[in-house]
Design an enzyme around this catalytic site. Structure first.
Site, mmCIF file in Angstrom:
data_model
loop_
_atom_site.group_PDB
_atom_site.id
_atom_site.type_symbol
_atom_site.label_atom_id
_atom_site.label_comp_id
_atom_site.label_asym_id
_atom_site.label_seq_id
_atom_site.Cartn_x
_atom_site.Cartn_y
_atom_site.Cartn_z
ATOM 1 N N LYS A 116 0.753 -1.121 -0.154
ATOM 2 C CA LYS A 116 0.069 -0.119 -0.165
ATOM 3 C C LYS A 116 0.852 1.162 0.030
ATOM 4 O O LYS A 116 0.551 2.251 -0.629
ATOM 5 C CB LYS A 116 -0.920 0.090 1.094
ATOM 6 C CG LYS A 116 -2.057 -1.130 0.980
ATOM 7 C CD LYS A 116 -3.175 -0.743 2.299
ATOM 8 C CE LYS A 116 -4.351 -1.828 2.165
ATOM 9 N NZ LYS A 116 -5.267 -1.404 2.936
ATOM 10 N N LYS A 208 -7.688 -8.792 -9.165
ATOM 11 C CA LYS A 208 -9.055 -9.117 -8.049
ATOM 12 C C LYS A 208 -9.873 -7.910 -8.669
ATOM 13 O O LYS A 208 -9.452 -6.628 -9.036
ATOM 14 C CB LYS A 208 -8.060 -8.681 -6.895
ATOM 15 C CG LYS A 208 -9.030 -9.008 -5.798
ATOM 16 C CD LYS A 208 -8.513 -8.798 -4.320
ATOM 17 C CE LYS A 208 -9.348 -9.141 -3.251
ATOM 18 N NZ LYS A 208 -8.857 -8.679 -2.066
ATOM 19 N N LYS A 211 -12.767 -1.635 -6.659
ATOM 20 C CA LYS A 211 -13.309 -0.279 -7.095
ATOM 21 C C LYS A 211 -12.464 0.670 -7.618
ATOM 22 O O LYS A 211 -12.943 1.782 -8.345
ATOM 23 C CB LYS A 211 -13.905 0.249 -5.740
ATOM 24 C CG LYS A 211 -12.998 0.765 -4.734
ATOM 25 C CD LYS A 211 -13.550 1.365 -3.655
ATOM 26 C CE LYS A 211 -12.558 2.418 -2.913
ATOM 27 N NZ LYS A 211 -12.160 3.533 -3.549
#
Length: 347
Positions: A116, A208, A211
């Protein structure tokens, strides 16, 4: 000890089929046999820059949307507890205690922070780095025994177990002296979920469902109506070969494997049974059946989510009531932790 489940979903907006099949549908199943706490983890949401989580109005809207998705999917807020994390101060309070138990080397091994934070780790927030300790607090504040987790959270659950074990070891004499036996915190067990726990993009079966994908056709949003669901499935990427009759035939065919997995999860059937039914058929026929199934399962959820989000006061009332119930459990834990550690408190 009560068998208790805790799990949380970040209020990041645009809940999609991957969130539903990978988490929420399993939350609903767990209600039958466990005491469940389902949390909208808004403290976790702000660990990334404001531009990512959208600011105060967006956070409130997304928190209500996740709550609506829980209820619309079948979680009963009367029998179980639905609340947002920031309303229960114990999450942050226990995190500080656990920050003093956890070790820097443990956090340095957390792969999700590296993913991240990317290359600019020096500019990442302390919150993002400390995210796994907050997650341990979320679980252990309620002395949860079971946690439904996906592949990407398994390492964090292991850290929760390590923190619980070290706390129990570090304060073993005090724990026993305060009447808690050999250990205060349970070592939470993972609940491994069923098929299609990792739902992939409808445009690229190797990625995957997310959004953040720029193409809305890569995902089915939980707010999509029946026509939109049908259109996205019909346009989903496939390959020219017919469906195989056995599961090994899905190897090296990620898009086919993804669609079969979605059908299996929505229908509650194992993949081999789905392939026995549709093996040898062309994708056009299979997609028509998948459209019918997905619309039947998902469009009522979208309609109920819309009804709930149109009544924000009702949704917020659910969260407030849930937080009151969660706080009662959390207060017992924090009072015990303070006694074990040696903090003086009002009695």
């Amino acid at each position: 000890m009560t068998t208790r489940v805790f799990s949380g979903v970040q209020p990041t907006g645009n809940l999609h089929l991957g969130n539903y099949l990978g988490a929420i549908v399993n939350f609903v199943k767990l209600q039958a046999d466990h005491q469940c706490l389902y949390c909208v983890v808004d403290l976790h949401a702000i660990t990334v820059p404001v531009a990512v989580w959208g600011g105060p109005d967006e956070l409130r809207r997304n928190t209500r949307e996740v709550t609506a998705a829980f209820i619309a999917s079948g979680i009963d807020p009367k029998q179980h507890i639905i609340f947002n994390q920031s309303q229960v101060a114990g999450h942050a309070e226990l995190t500080w205690v656990f920050n003093c138990v956890a070790r820097l080397g443990w956090l340095n091994r957390m792969t999700q922070f590296k993913e991240k934070a990317g290359k600019d780790r020096e500019n990442a927030s302390i919150g993002l780095y400390d995210y796994p300790v907050l997650m341990a607090s979320d679980i252990l504040l309620y002395r949860a025994t079971h946690v439904p987790v996906g592949e990407d959270q398994k390492q964090h659950l292991e850290l929760s177990r390590d923190i619980a074990q070290k706390f129990n070891n570090d304060f073993s004499a005090s724990i026993a002296g305060n009447g808690h036996g050999d250990g205060f915190f349970p070592l939470p067990e993972p609940v491994i979920t069923g098929p299609a726990t990792r739902v992939m993009s409808l445009r690229d079966g190797t990625k995957k469902m997310s959004k953040s994908d720029p193409s809305d056709y890569s995902r089915i949003n939980l707010t999509d109506d029946a026509d939109t669901i049908a259109q996205k499935i019909r346009k989903a990427k496939t390959d020219p070969e017919p469906l195989p009759s056995e599961e090994k035939g899905l190897e090296s065919r990620p898009e086919a494997d993804n669609l079969v997995g979605i059908y299996a999860a929505l229908s509650g059937k194992p993949k081999p049974e789905v392939l026995a039914q549709f093996g040898g058929a062309q994708f056009s026929g299979f997609k028509s059946n998948l459209v019918d199934l997905a619309v039947a399962k998902l469009s009522p959820i979208a309609a109920e989510m819309k009804r709930l989000t149109d009544d924000p006061a009702y949704v917020e009332g659910i969260l407030i009531e849930g937080a009151d119930r969660a706080r009662a459990i959390a207060s017992e834990t924090m009072n015990a932790v303070k006694d074990i550690v040696g903090f003086i408190r009002k009695r």
